[in-house]
Design a protein around this motif. Structure first.
Motif, PDB file in Angstrom:
ATOM      1  N   VAL A 105      33.143   4.572   0.793  1.00 29.33           N
ATOM      2  CA  VAL A 105      32.620   5.666   0.554  1.00 29.33           C
ATOM      3  C   VAL A 105      31.607   6.150   1.678  1.00 29.33           C
ATOM      4  CG1 VAL A 105      31.203   7.335  -0.987  1.00 29.33           C
ATOM      5  CG2 VAL A 105      32.921   5.803  -2.037  1.00 29.33           C
ATOM      6  N   ARG A 106      30.805   5.186   2.111  1.00 24.46           N
ATOM      7  CA  ARG A 106      29.867   5.417   3.340  1.00 24.46           C
ATOM      8  C   ARG A 106      30.372   5.577   4.447  1.00 24.46           C
ATOM      9  NH1 ARG A 106      27.002   0.653   0.913  1.00 24.46           N
ATOM     10  NH2 ARG A 106      25.063   1.439   0.094  1.00 24.46           N
ATOM     11  N   ARG A 107      31.986   4.923   4.535  1.00 28.51           N
ATOM     12  CA  ARG A 107      32.549   5.090   6.088  1.00 28.51           C
ATOM     13  C   ARG A 107      33.096   6.291   6.021  1.00 28.51           C
ATOM     14  NH1 ARG A 107      37.595   5.108   7.690  1.00 28.51           N
ATOM     15  NH2 ARG A 107      38.454   5.078   5.659  1.00 28.51           N
ATOM     16  N   ILE A 108      33.517   6.919   4.848  1.00 26.62           N
ATOM     17  CA  ILE A 108      34.424   8.299   4.756  1.00 26.62           C
ATOM     18  C   ILE A 108      33.627   9.360   5.185  1.00 26.62           C
ATOM     19  CG2 ILE A 108      35.914   9.676   3.395  1.00 26.62           C
ATOM     20  CD1 ILE A 108      37.073   7.008   2.204  1.00 26.62           C
ATOM     21  N   THR A 109      32.048   9.199   4.298  1.00 23.43           N
ATOM     22  CA  THR A 109      31.317  10.342   3.821  1.00 23.43           C
ATOM     23  C   THR A 109      30.282  10.409   4.976  1.00 23.43           C
ATOM     24  OG1 THR A 109      29.943   9.372   2.270  1.00 23.43           O
ATOM     25  CG2 THR A 109      31.856  10.380   1.528  1.00 23.43           C
ATOM     26  N   GLN A 110      29.769   9.448   5.482  1.00 25.14           N
ATOM     27  CA  GLN A 110      28.542   9.473   6.368  1.00 25.14           C
ATOM     28  C   GLN A 110      29.134   9.965   7.790  1.00 25.14           C
ATOM     29  OE1 GLN A 110      26.219   5.893   5.786  1.00 25.14           O
ATOM     30  NE2 GLN A 110      25.678   6.498   3.632  1.00 25.14           N
ATOM     31  N   LYS A 111      28.286  10.692   8.428  1.00 20.62           N
ATOM     32  CA  LYS A 111      28.526  11.336   9.933  1.00 20.62           C
ATOM     33  C   LYS A 111      28.286   9.940  10.825  1.00 20.62           C
ATOM     34  CE  LYS A 111      27.407  16.145   8.812  1.00 20.62           C
ATOM     35  NZ  LYS A 111      26.301  17.221   9.308  1.00 20.62           N
ATOM     36  N   LYS A 112      28.900  10.013  11.988  1.00 22.95           N
ATOM     37  CA  LYS A 112      28.775   8.853  12.909  1.00 22.95           C
ATOM     38  C   LYS A 112      27.198   9.197  13.515  1.00 22.95           C
ATOM     39  CE  LYS A 112      33.361   8.159  14.275  1.00 22.95           C
ATOM     40  NZ  LYS A 112      34.326   8.049  15.482  1.00 22.95           N
ATOM     41  N   ARG A 113      26.734  10.451  13.479  1.00 22.87           N
ATOM     42  CA  ARG A 113      25.486  10.755  14.127  1.00 22.87           C
ATOM     43  C   ARG A 113      24.979  11.599  13.326  1.00 22.87           C
ATOM     44  NH1 ARG A 113      25.273  12.829  19.830  1.00 22.87           N
ATOM     45  NH2 ARG A 113      26.744  14.424  19.215  1.00 22.87           N
ATOM     46  N   ASP A 114      23.688  11.491  12.897  1.00 25.26           N
ATOM     47  CA  ASP A 114      22.910  12.287  11.921  1.00 25.26           C
ATOM     48  C   ASP A 114      21.423  12.459  12.420  1.00 25.26           C
ATOM     49  OD1 ASP A 114      22.589  14.314   9.817  1.00 25.26           O
ATOM     50  OD2 ASP A 114      24.084  13.177   8.546  1.00 25.26           O
ATOM     51  N   ALA A 115      20.545  13.167  11.626  1.00 26.97           N
ATOM     52  CA  ALA A 115      19.214  13.169  11.750  1.00 26.97           C
ATOM     53  C   ALA A 115      18.479  12.170  11.042  1.00 26.97           C
ATOM     54  CB  ALA A 115      18.676  14.832  11.008  1.00 26.97           C
ATOM     55  N   TRP A 116      17.405  11.728  11.857  1.00 27.97           N
ATOM     56  CA  TRP A 116      16.920  10.332  11.103  1.00 27.97           C
ATOM     57  C   TRP A 116      16.451  10.573   9.763  1.00 27.97           C
ATOM     58  CZ3 TRP A 116      11.886  10.458   9.587  1.00 27.97           C
ATOM     59  CH2 TRP A 116      10.991  11.506  10.195  1.00 27.97           C
ATOM     60  N   TRP A 117      15.956  11.939   9.417  1.00 25.15           N
ATOM     61  CA  TRP A 117      15.570  12.157   8.138  1.00 25.15           C
ATOM     62  C   TRP A 117      16.662  11.777   7.131  1.00 25.15           C
ATOM     63  CZ3 TRP A 117      10.436  13.631   6.494  1.00 25.15           C
ATOM     64  CH2 TRP A 117      10.435  13.810   5.196  1.00 25.15           C
ATOM     65  N   THR A 118      17.807  12.244   7.395  1.00 29.46           N
ATOM     66  CA  THR A 118      18.910  12.049   6.604  1.00 29.46           C
ATOM     67  C   THR A 118      19.406  10.658   6.562  1.00 29.46           C
ATOM     68  OG1 THR A 118      19.746  14.575   7.146  1.00 29.46           O
ATOM     69  CG2 THR A 118      21.248  12.999   6.346  1.00 29.46           C
ATOM     70  N   VAL A 119      19.551  10.150   7.797  1.00 30.89           N
ATOM     71  CA  VAL A 119      19.934   8.556   7.761  1.00 30.89           C
ATOM     72  C   VAL A 119      19.019   7.960   6.940  1.00 30.89           C
ATOM     73  CG1 VAL A 119      20.258   6.830   9.133  1.00 30.89           C
ATOM     74  CG2 VAL A 119      21.203   9.069   9.888  1.00 30.89           C
ATOM     75  N   LEU A 120      17.606   7.967   6.927  1.00 32.28           N
ATOM     76  CA  LEU A 120      16.657   7.135   6.450  1.00 32.28           C
ATOM     77  C   LEU A 120      16.421   7.467   5.019  1.00 32.28           C
ATOM     78  CD1 LEU A 120      14.550   6.280   9.625  1.00 32.28           C
ATOM     79  CD2 LEU A 120      16.346   4.900   8.834  1.00 32.28           C
ATOM     80  N   LEU A 121      16.293   8.707   4.697  1.00 31.24           N
ATOM     81  CA  LEU A 121      15.601   9.162   3.608  1.00 31.24           C
ATOM     82  C   LEU A 121      16.644   9.672   2.462  1.00 31.24           C
ATOM     83  CD1 LEU A 121      12.299  10.387   4.960  1.00 31.24           C
ATOM     84  CD2 LEU A 121      12.605   8.214   3.943  1.00 31.24           C
ATOM     85  N   VAL A 122      17.646  10.114   2.911  1.00 26.75           N
ATOM     86  CA  VAL A 122      18.613  10.925   1.989  1.00 26.75           C
ATOM     87  C   VAL A 122      20.001  10.303   1.759  1.00 26.75           C
ATOM     88  CG1 VAL A 122      19.986  13.080   1.837  1.00 26.75           C
ATOM     89  CG2 VAL A 122      17.946  13.258   2.829  1.00 26.75           C
ATOM     90  N   ASP A 123      20.572   9.549   2.930  1.00 25.25           N
ATOM     91  CA  ASP A 123      21.919   8.970   2.573  1.00 25.25           C
ATOM     92  C   ASP A 123      21.877   7.875   1.686  1.00 25.25           C
ATOM     93  OD1 ASP A 123      23.269  10.739   4.155  1.00 25.25           O
ATOM     94  OD2 ASP A 123      23.482   9.525   5.940  1.00 25.25           O
ATOM     95  N   PRO A 124      20.922   6.985   1.679  1.00 27.06           N
ATOM     96  CA  PRO A 124      20.849   6.009   0.811  1.00 27.06           C
ATOM     97  C   PRO A 124      20.546   6.197  -0.899  1.00 27.06           C
ATOM     98  CG  PRO A 124      19.156   5.537   2.437  1.00 27.06           C
ATOM     99  CD  PRO A 124      19.633   6.922   2.724  1.00 27.06           C
ATOM    100  N   VAL A 125      20.486   7.828  -0.957  1.00 31.09           N
ATOM    101  CA  VAL A 125      20.384   8.155  -2.233  1.00 31.09           C
ATOM    102  C   VAL A 125      21.740   9.047  -2.576  1.00 31.09           C
ATOM    103  CG1 VAL A 125      18.934   9.667  -4.034  1.00 31.09           C
ATOM    104  CG2 VAL A 125      17.879   8.222  -2.583  1.00 31.09           C
ATOM    105  N   ALA A 126      22.005   9.824  -1.549  1.00 37.30           N
ATOM    106  CA  ALA A 126      23.011  10.726  -1.724  1.00 37.30           C
ATOM    107  C   ALA A 126      24.289  10.084  -1.849  1.00 37.30           C
ATOM    108  CB  ALA A 126      22.860  11.787  -0.505  1.00 37.30           C
ATOM    109  N   THR A 127      24.600   8.961  -0.984  1.00 33.56           N
ATOM    110  CA  THR A 127      26.048   8.429  -0.909  1.00 33.56           C
ATOM    111  C   THR A 127      26.354   7.807  -2.342  1.00 33.56           C
ATOM    112  OG1 THR A 127      25.730   8.152   1.390  1.00 33.56           O
ATOM    113  CG2 THR A 127      27.476   7.014   0.308  1.00 33.56           C
ATOM    114  N   PRO A 128      25.629   6.933  -2.929  1.00 31.26           N
ATOM    115  CA  PRO A 128      26.091   6.520  -4.245  1.00 31.26           C
ATOM    116  C   PRO A 128      26.088   7.650  -5.355  1.00 31.26           C
ATOM    117  CG  PRO A 128      23.964   5.134  -3.296  1.00 31.26           C
ATOM    118  CD  PRO A 128      24.250   6.485  -2.497  1.00 31.26           C
ATOM    119  N   LEU A 129      24.906   8.743  -5.165  1.00 33.97           N
ATOM    120  CA  LEU A 129      25.362   9.853  -6.103  1.00 33.97           C
ATOM    121  C   LEU A 129      26.638  10.494  -5.887  1.00 33.97           C
ATOM    122  CD1 LEU A 129      21.972  11.516  -6.207  1.00 33.97           C
ATOM    123  CD2 LEU A 129      23.138  10.345  -8.129  1.00 33.97           C
TER     124      LEU A 129
END
Length: 319
Positions: free
Chosen positions: A11-35
């Motif tokens: 799911v991470r491979r499919i949904t997460q962008k190759k490049r993103d804002a550091w706020w999103t990568v560090l503080l949002v994706d760890p919560v958003a992707t499992p949700l």
């Protein structure tokens, strides 16, 4: 419950962008992707419904900001971040379930702009009522103006880069028909697709049309680097870019996302809305000016590239 949803790593491979804002990568994706995985597996919620939910939460944070007191500011900051998490989830759910749509992308864009505008006005109005300082009126205009400027600048730069790449591709097609040349590749795309590569070594290999394409076992393309002058002036940028890309972080470290979080999260949480807004706005302008300067140097590389095709054509005509 849907059983066709893959494991979390996939799911991470499919949904997460190759490049993103550091706020999103560090503080949002760890919560958003499992949700996102949980939402796709156990509910029938659509991406557009998530977009609406993010928008409603954003309006709720605006109401809390308008109340002005520091307790409401903290509550507004928390609700705003929850709104942003949902805003990041809608696109991920769309990519995971194949429910993306053109209208959904439009809805997401429009709601984002409305949310920033309403929250900016509400936050500064609340602080004006609290302090009587007219500077907050100007800050409200600044927040809306900077967010608009950022999107206009981003759109125009994208159009210019697209136009330059299109013109170069047309020239290469003409040259390929005349000389049977290799396929074209842009250096920025090769580096983006292969962040693990040693960039300085790749740049040296690019002159012989090798490098990253060889690692992929593909025919060596003709590499066009429209950021050559920028990299030559700022060699440390290569190492920084390589490090950040390995962690999915884009080099535009203060973008609209960080600007919003500075204004609507950091400022309210520490009860320093004025200074957080001023600092966030100044940093956003610095990075936007850096992008414009990089574009200026890129247009020079573009002109040299076009001139090289013209010179090659003249040599071929006289040969």
């Amino acid at each position: 419950m849907r059983r066709d949803i893959p494991p979390l790593d996939e799911v991470r491979r499919i949904t997460q962008k190759k490049r993103d804002a550091w706020w999103t990568v560090l503080l949002v994706d760890p919560v958003a992707t499992p949700l996102v995985r949980l939402t796709a597996m156990r509910t029938r919620i659509t991406p557009n419904q998530i977009t609406w939910g993010a928008f409603v939460l954003g309006l709720g944070s605006a109401v809390l900001f308008w109340l002005g007191d520091w307790r409401w500011l903290i509550a507004g900051a928390v609700v705003y971040h929850l709104s942003f998490v949902l805003d990041c989830m809608d696109g991920k759910v769309a990519r995971l379930t194949g429910q993306g749509s053109v209208f959904g992308a439009w809805l997401d864009f429009v709601f984002d702009r409305i949310r920033v505008m309403v929250c900016g006005v509400a936050l500064m109005a609340g602080q004006y009522e609290r302090t009587g300082d007219e500077l907050y009126i100007w800050l409200a205009l600044a927040v809306v103006g900077l967010d608009t400027l950022r999107y206009i600048n981003s759109l125009e730069i994208f159009k210019i880069r697209h136009s330059m790449r299109k013109q170069i591709k047309e020239r290469v097609k003409e040259a390929r028909r005349a000389e049977n040349e290799a396929e074209l590749a842009f250096m920025e795309d090769l580096l983006r697709d292969n962040p693990e590569a040693d960039i300085e070594q790749d740049l040296q290999k690019a002159h012989s049309a090798q490098g990253i394409a060889e690692a992929a076992l593909q025919p060596a393309p003709q590499v066009v680097d429209l950021h050559q002058e920028f990299r030559s002036r700022f060699p440390v940028y290569l190492r920084l870019r390589s490090f950040l890309l390995r962690h999915r972080i884009r080099t535009h470290l203060i973008s609209g996302i960080e600007f919003q979080m500075g204004v609507f999260m950091i400022g309210p949480l520490i009860d320093q809305v004025l200074w957080a807004t001023v600092v966030s706005g100044a940093l956003l302008l610095v990075f936007e000016l850096a992008i414009i300067y990089k574009l200026l140097l890129s247009t020079r590389d573009f002109t040299r590239t076009i001139d090289s095709f013209a010179e090659r054509g003249r040599r071929a005509a006289t040969a």
